[in-house]
Scaffold this motif. Sequence first.
Motif, PDB file in Angstrom:
ATOM      1  N   ALA A  10      35.493  32.766  32.179  1.00 47.44           N
ATOM      2  CA  ALA A  10      35.731  34.052  32.841  1.00 47.44           C
ATOM      3  C   ALA A  10      35.667  33.890  34.356  1.00 47.44           C
ATOM      4  O   ALA A  10      35.019  34.657  35.060  1.00 47.44           O
ATOM      5  CB  ALA A  10      34.728  35.084  32.359  1.00 47.44           C
ATOM      6  N   GLY A  14      40.559  33.039  34.107  1.00 52.21           N
ATOM      7  CA  GLY A  14      40.333  33.579  32.764  1.00 52.21           C
ATOM      8  C   GLY A  14      40.376  35.098  32.741  1.00 52.21           C
ATOM      9  O   GLY A  14      40.984  35.704  31.856  1.00 52.21           O
ATOM     10  N   ARG A 104      33.918  36.346  47.061  1.00 54.84           N
ATOM     11  CA  ARG A 104      34.280  35.979  45.687  1.00 54.84           C
ATOM     12  C   ARG A 104      33.679  36.924  44.658  1.00 54.84           C
ATOM     13  O   ARG A 104      34.327  37.274  43.666  1.00 54.84           O
ATOM     14  CB  ARG A 104      33.789  34.562  45.369  1.00 54.84           C
ATOM     15  N   ASP A 161      38.719  27.018  31.635  1.00 54.33           N
ATOM     16  CA  ASP A 161      37.322  26.627  31.810  1.00 54.33           C
ATOM     17  C   ASP A 161      37.116  25.657  32.973  1.00 54.33           C
ATOM     18  O   ASP A 161      36.164  24.876  32.971  1.00 54.33           O
ATOM     19  CB  ASP A 161      36.729  26.089  30.501  1.00 54.33           C
ATOM     20  N   GLY A 295      44.887  27.566  35.280  1.00 50.84           N
ATOM     21  CA  GLY A 295      44.049  27.481  36.480  1.00 50.84           C
ATOM     22  C   GLY A 295      43.579  26.055  36.720  1.00 50.84           C
ATOM     23  O   GLY A 295      44.284  25.079  36.457  1.00 50.84           O
ATOM     24  N   PRO A 303      41.281  22.318  48.072  1.00 57.83           N
ATOM     25  CA  PRO A 303      41.503  23.689  48.551  1.00 57.83           C
ATOM     26  C   PRO A 303      42.154  23.788  49.929  1.00 57.83           C
ATOM     27  O   PRO A 303      41.979  24.775  50.618  1.00 57.83           O
ATOM     28  CB  PRO A 303      40.087  24.264  48.565  1.00 57.83           C
ATOM     29  N   ALA A 309      42.865  29.454  43.417  1.00 59.01           N
ATOM     30  CA  ALA A 309      42.736  30.722  42.695  1.00 59.01           C
ATOM     31  C   ALA A 309      44.092  31.426  42.634  1.00 59.01           C
ATOM     32  O   ALA A 309      44.446  32.038  41.624  1.00 59.01           O
ATOM     33  CB  ALA A 309      41.706  31.601  43.388  1.00 59.01           C
TER      34      ALA A 309
END
Length: 390
Positions: A10, A14, A104, A161, A295, A303, A309
Motif C-alpha cells: 500500500a 499500490g 509524503r 511491494d 511501480g 530518484p 512515484a
Amino acid sequence: MTAPIVIAGAGVGGLTAGLALAQAGKKILILERAAEIEEIGAGLQIAPNAGRALAQLGLESELNDFGLEPQAINIRDNNARLLARLDLSVARQRWGAPFRLFHRADLQQLLLNKVSSRPGVTIETNARLENFETIKTGVTLKYEGVAGGVALAALGLVGADGLRSIVRDRMMNTPMDALSYAGSVAWRALAPADEVYEVFRRRESNLWLLPGGHVVHYPLRDGKIINIVVILDARLDEDGEKQIDGDTLRKRIISYGAAFELADLISAAPLWRRWPFFIRPMLTTWTQDSVTLLGDAAHPMLPFLAQGAAQAIEDALALGQAFAAPNITVERAFLAYEQKRRMQAQKVVAASRQQGQYFHLSGGLALARNIAIRLLGGKGMLARNAWLYR
Ligand SMILES: Cc1cc2nc3c(=O)[nH]c(=O)nc-3n(C[C@H](O)[C@H](O)[C@H](O)COP(=O)(O)OP(=O)(O)OC[C@H]3O[C@@H](n4cnc5c(N)ncnc54)[C@H](O)[C@@H]3O)c2cc1C
C-alpha cells in the motif's frame, strides 16, 4: 462470492492501483505488511504526468488542497552561482497539470482516504504476502496476517511491494535479478522554514550541483517546512551511521565543495537519515499469467528525475484502463497494461541514471556541463524533460 484481485503493498503505487482498479469495477484486496499505512521520508515532487493521472482518478481537488505549486526550479553550481531558472508556471497550460510538492504522508493519506471510500475495496494492514502460485482460475496466495497464516484464492495478484518485492523474487526466481548498490547515498531531513535564509523559503525548488553529489530542497506544507535531500557518491558502509546531525553533514558537504549558503542550510535541519540507493536489472517482462508487477517492484529507478512515484502512478492508471475492454480476462488485461507501460518506464529508469552521472560531474566536465546549462537556459532545460511530462 467473486474472488478479488489482490494488490501486495500500500505504497503510492499500490494505493493508486487500488483506486484505478476499483474505478474499473473490480473487487480489490490490498495487503500491507506494515502495521500502519504511513510514508517514511519527507517530500515528494509530483510532476505533471502524475498530476494528470491522479486528476483522472478523481483527486484534483485534494491535490490542490495539499500540494504546494512551485513557481520555478533554480539550478546552482557548488559556488552558489545560478546556472538556470526554470519557469514552472507554464506547466498547467503546457502539460495539463502543475508541478506539485507534497509531504509524503499527506499524499499517502489522501490516496488512502479515497481508495477506502470506494465500494469493493478492502485494505488489510499487518498482512505480509509470503508466497503465491498461479492456477487455472487465477492465483492462490499465502499471507501472514494478525491472526496467523491465511490462504486465499484471487483472480490476480499485483506486486506493488517496492524495491525488495517478494512477488518479483518469486516470479523471477534467479540470483541474476539481485539488488546492487548504485554508488550513492541520500541524506534526508526536514528543517523548520524560519531557520533558513529567506531565499530558500520561496515557493521554488532548488538544485545544487556538486562534484560527486547534488542537493535538492523545496518548501512543503504551505511553506512551513523545508524538505532537503543531499545525495553524495560514497562507498556503501552497511554498518555506518544511519542518522547524523546537521553539523556533521555540514562538514561532510563542505568537503564536497559546497558554498557556505548551502552548508548553512544543512545545519538548519537537526537530524538526517541515510538512504543508500540500490538498483535491479531491467526486466524483459513484468507479467506471468495472472500476476504482474507495478511501480518500484517492476522498475526501481534512481530518484534523479523525481519520477519513481510518478511512474508508479502512471502504471496504476494504465492498469485500471486495461480493464476497460469488454469481457477482458485478468491475464490479457495485465499483458495489455505491461505493453502500454514497460518501454516508457524503462526509458525513465535509464534516463534517471544518466541524469545522476550528469549531475555529479567534476573538474573540466563539470565546467563544460555548467556552460551547457547556461546556454540552454531555463526554457531549454525544461524542454529537455518534456518527454516525461507530456
Ligand atoms: C530520496 C528519494 C527521493 C524521491 N523523490 C521522488 C520524487 O520527488 N518524485 C517521485 O515521483 N518519486 C520520488 N522517489 C521515488 C519514490 O519514492 C518511489 O518510486 C515510490 O515511493 C515507489 O512507490 P511503490 O508504491 O512502487 O513502492 P513503495 O513506496 O516502496 O511501497 C511498497 C509497499 O509495499 C509494502 N510491502 C513490501 N513487501 C510486502 C509484502 N510482502 N506484503 C505486503 N506489503 C509489502 C511496503 O511496506 C510498502 O508500503 C524518491 C525516492 C527516494 C529514495
